[in-house]
Design an enzyme around this catalytic site. Structure first.
Site, mmCIF file in Angstrom:
data_model
loop_
_atom_site.group_PDB
_atom_site.id
_atom_site.type_symbol
_atom_site.label_atom_id
_atom_site.label_comp_id
_atom_site.label_asym_id
_atom_site.label_seq_id
_atom_site.Cartn_x
_atom_site.Cartn_y
_atom_site.Cartn_z
ATOM 1 N N CYS A 30 40.505 40.172 24.822
ATOM 2 C CA CYS A 30 39.733 40.081 26.068
ATOM 3 C C CYS A 30 38.798 41.268 26.283
ATOM 4 C CB CYS A 30 40.674 39.909 27.251
ATOM 5 S SG CYS A 30 41.788 41.306 27.587
ATOM 6 N N HIS A 40 44.118 41.833 31.681
ATOM 7 C CA HIS A 40 43.162 40.834 31.197
ATOM 8 C C HIS A 40 41.824 41.011 31.901
ATOM 9 C CE1 HIS A 40 41.935 37.244 29.121
ATOM 10 N NE2 HIS A 40 41.541 36.676 30.254
ATOM 11 N N HIS A 100 35.735 34.269 28.580
ATOM 12 C CA HIS A 100 36.795 35.222 28.214
ATOM 13 C C HIS A 100 37.523 34.771 26.966
ATOM 14 C CE1 HIS A 100 40.484 33.162 30.314
ATOM 15 N NE2 HIS A 100 39.594 32.261 29.981
#
Length: 392
Positions: A304, A352, A364
């Site tokens: 990420c 994240h 993402h």
């Protein structure tokens, strides 16, 4: 008189019929099996909802461990470079120290050949602490100017060399600690992912179908929230557009042609940032379909924070490697004020991050087993959003 009546066999009557003990046991087993079949299973097998929660938690924990792995890897890389630089410096200074020692030795050899008597110089080469020896004024007064320079150079080189050796030793110890942290984080990620895979492999086909239905329902809810946010943002943009038009009309009516110097184009804030955001989004969009791999920074795969770092790098902006640092690399704004290019961070441990593209959507790298994709920022519920940051 002894009775000739036969003893009654043990057993149980079923519908008036005597059954032997073996038959009784068989009937009892059948009854128990029947009861077991009709009863709710009493094993410790988790429910589908419990499996889903465990898998989600494991993926989040793996994500957090991945960021720790990234941080340890970055620290290890920097520390290794520092150690290499220090070791090179130590080697160079050691050579200079040897050169200074040889020069002092040449003085002693020359004095020995000419019969000069300066035993202190010879003793100097054997002393454990030259600095202590040279502090004696009597010796320093008897040395020539060139000899004094050589002595000073030797002492300086020795002091600096010892200092650099200590720094190199300390850096090596720090490097060792960083390598241990890296190994621990890597092991944690691997264990979490292995456990998640094991749980999913134990699901039946029916359970996997039910799990897919649950995920679809979550996705629909996320899309609904994203649509609501997009509607709110569109309304704010429309209100801002009208405000600018009214301001421009008032300026024109009040100051005539001179008001054109403050045209609407120049009043649009963040033009440069907007251009960079477009470049970052264009880069991220080009990565869609590439696999998530923990610790990866491209070009074939990403995690990420590796994706968001690479996207903004393509726009000429350097972001830190990990989410814990990226969250501080700009200005925090509310979710309702999010603009394309902003970074959206998730969970209390900031494990994240995604790149906002507008209309409640982001690009993402989700989790292991998934691919870079567009998805609602509400994919895991509104409460999972930690913050939104506009890169500086």
């Amino acid at each position: 008189m002894a009775s000739h009546r036969k003893s009654r066999p043990t057993g149980t009557r079923v519908a008036g019929i005597r059954t032997p003990a073996l038959a009784t046991a068989a009937l009892t087993s059948v009854a128990l099996l029947s009861q077991t079949a009709n009863a709710t299973p009493s094993d410790d097998r988790p429910t589908l909802e419990e499996v889903e929660k465990k898998v989600d938690d494991l993926y989040r924990q793996a994500g957090s461990a991945t960021e720790k792995y990234n941080a340890a890897k970055e620290k290890t890389t920097k520390q290794r470079k520092k150690v290499d630089t220090l070791l090179d410096d130590v080697a160079q200074r050691t050579q200079k120290l040897n050169d200074a020692r040889e020069e002092l030795g040449s003085f002693a050899s020359a004095q020995y050949r000419t019969g000069a008597s300066v035993p202190e110089t010879a003793t100097l080469l054997l002393a454990d602490s030259p600095q202590d020896y040279f502090d004696q004024n009597q010796l320093m007064n008897r040395l020539t100017g060139r000899q004094k320079t050589a002595v000073d150079d030797y002492v300086t080189q020795q002091s600096e060399t010892m200092k650099k050796r200590r720094e190199a030793t300390e850096s090596l110890e720090t490097l060792t600690d960083s390598q241990k942290d890296l190994k621990t984080a890597k092991s944690t990620v691997q264990k979490k992912l292995a456990t998640a895979r094991e749980l999913l492999s134990e699901l039946t086909a029916e359970e996997k179908a039910r799990l897919a239905a649950i995920e679809k329902k979550k996705q629909e809810e996320a899309e609904r929230k994203a649509a609501e946010l997009a509607k709110q943002q569109a309304a704010k943009e429309e209100a801002e557009r009208k405000r600018r038009e009214e301001a421009a009309q008032q300026q024109e009516s009040g100051s005539g042609s001179s008001g054109t110097s403050g045209g609407t184009g120049s009043s649009t804030p963040g033009t440069s940032t907007g251009t960079k955001a477009e470049k970052a989004i264009a880069f991220a969009r080009a990565q869609i379909g590439k696999p998530y791999v923990w610790g990866a920074t491209g070009p074939g795969s990403y995690d990420c924070s590796g994706l968001t770092q690479a996207a903004w790098k393509a726009a000429g902006v350097t972001l830190p490697r990990v989410t814990y640092d990226q969250v501080n690399a700009g200005t925090t704004v509310s979710v309702s004020q999010a603009q394309p290019g902003d970074l959206v961070f998730f969970y209390d441990d900031i494990s994240h991050v995604g790149l906002y593209i507008g209309d409640g959507m982001m690009i993402h790298a989700p989790k292991p087993g998934a691919y870079v994709r567009e998805e609602s920022i509400f994919y895991d519920g509104e409460s999972s959003i930690y913050s939104v940051v506009r890169p500086a």
